[in-house]
Design an enzyme around this catalytic site. Sequence first.
Site, PDB file in Angstrom:
ATOM      1  N   CYS A  65       0.874  -1.174   0.000  1.00 11.16           N
ATOM      2  CA  CYS A  65       0.000   0.000   0.000  1.00 11.16           C
ATOM      3  C   CYS A  65       0.909   1.222   0.000  1.00 11.16           C
ATOM      4  CB  CYS A  65      -1.002  -0.004   1.157  1.00 11.16           C
ATOM      5  SG  CYS A  65      -0.331   0.267   2.818  1.00 11.16           S
ATOM      6  N   GLY A  66       0.383   2.391   0.206  1.00  6.65           N
ATOM      7  CA  GLY A  66       1.198   3.602   0.144  1.00  6.65           C
ATOM      8  C   GLY A  66       2.391   3.567   1.080  1.00  6.65           C
ATOM      9  N   THR A  67       2.151   3.249   2.341  1.00  9.03           N
ATOM     10  CA  THR A  67       3.245   3.172   3.322  1.00  9.03           C
ATOM     11  C   THR A  67       3.598   1.742   3.699  1.00  9.03           C
ATOM     12  OG1 THR A  67       1.728   3.244   5.198  1.00  9.03           O
ATOM     13  CG2 THR A  67       2.581   5.375   4.378  1.00  9.03           C
ATOM     14  N   GLY A  68       2.696   0.814   3.425  1.00 10.56           N
ATOM     15  CA  GLY A  68       2.856  -0.568   3.863  1.00 10.56           C
ATOM     16  C   GLY A  68       2.277  -0.812   5.243  1.00 10.56           C
ATOM     17  N   ILE A  69       1.966   0.246   5.959  1.00  9.43           N
ATOM     18  CA  ILE A  69       1.493   0.109   7.331  1.00  9.43           C
ATOM     19  C   ILE A  69       0.087  -0.484   7.394  1.00  9.43           C
ATOM     20  CG2 ILE A  69       0.924   1.322   9.478  1.00  9.43           C
ATOM     21  CD1 ILE A  69       3.100   3.415   8.630  1.00  9.43           C
ATOM     22  N   GLY A  70      -0.848   0.146   6.724  1.00  7.54           N
ATOM     23  CA  GLY A  70      -2.239  -0.298   6.791  1.00  7.54           C
ATOM     24  C   GLY A  70      -2.439  -1.716   6.296  1.00  7.54           C
ATOM     25  N   ASN A  99      11.832 -14.632  12.329  1.00 14.06           N
ATOM     26  CA  ASN A  99      10.397 -14.475  12.581  1.00 14.06           C
ATOM     27  C   ASN A  99       9.514 -15.321  11.679  1.00 14.06           C
ATOM     28  OD1 ASN A  99      11.525 -11.217  12.736  1.00 14.06           O
ATOM     29  ND2 ASN A  99      10.859 -12.279  14.577  1.00 14.06           N
ATOM     30  N   ARG A 132      16.079 -21.858  18.372  1.00 10.90           N
ATOM     31  CA  ARG A 132      15.563 -21.029  19.462  1.00 10.90           C
ATOM     32  C   ARG A 132      14.421 -20.121  19.015  1.00 10.90           C
ATOM     33  NH1 ARG A 132      20.041 -18.176  17.596  1.00 10.90           N
ATOM     34  NH2 ARG A 132      19.825 -15.906  17.574  1.00 10.90           N
ATOM     35  N   HIS A 133      14.350 -19.851  17.714  1.00 14.03           N
ATOM     36  CA  HIS A 133      13.301 -18.974  17.196  1.00 14.03           C
ATOM     37  C   HIS A 133      11.952 -19.681  17.124  1.00 14.03           C
ATOM     38  CE1 HIS A 133      16.555 -16.276  16.344  1.00 14.03           C
ATOM     39  NE2 HIS A 133      17.141 -17.195  15.591  1.00 14.03           N
TER      40      HIS A 133
END
Length: 145
Positions: A65-70, A99, A132-133
């Site tokens: 998306c625009g920032t990747g946040i949403g 992760n 360990r992950h």
Amino acid sequence: MKIGIGSDHGGFELKEYIKEFLEEQKVEYVDYGTNSNESVDYPDFGRVVAEAVVNKEVDRGIVVCGTGIGISIAANKVKGIRCALCSDTYSAKMSRQHNNANVLALGGRVLGRDLAIEIVKTWLENEFEGGRHERRINKIGEIGC
């Protein structure tokens, strides 16, 4: 490996560029939209890609998306998704190795094309280290949405 890819209007151009890269690398992908710069809602595309990953229609997902946040927030609402918003190659590498991120989020309005491709390349090339992950990933999976 089969990648699900999706974006809103703010990530459309970068999504199209990433698709070209995937084609050059002979990486199979499914485009879940959007298909233009017309305004759409990012949660719809974050969700459909995340559900495709969980349902094993694809192996991993990329959302933009625009920032990747949403779109990363939307993708992470789907149980079983570990979506990492990355703006550098080191974070992309760690998101896979430590992760076990199964979805990568990018910001189409904040990343240059070349850097975005390097991030995608790094993310695709790295695998989860386990060890360990694994314990930590299991704890994340126990957290309810």
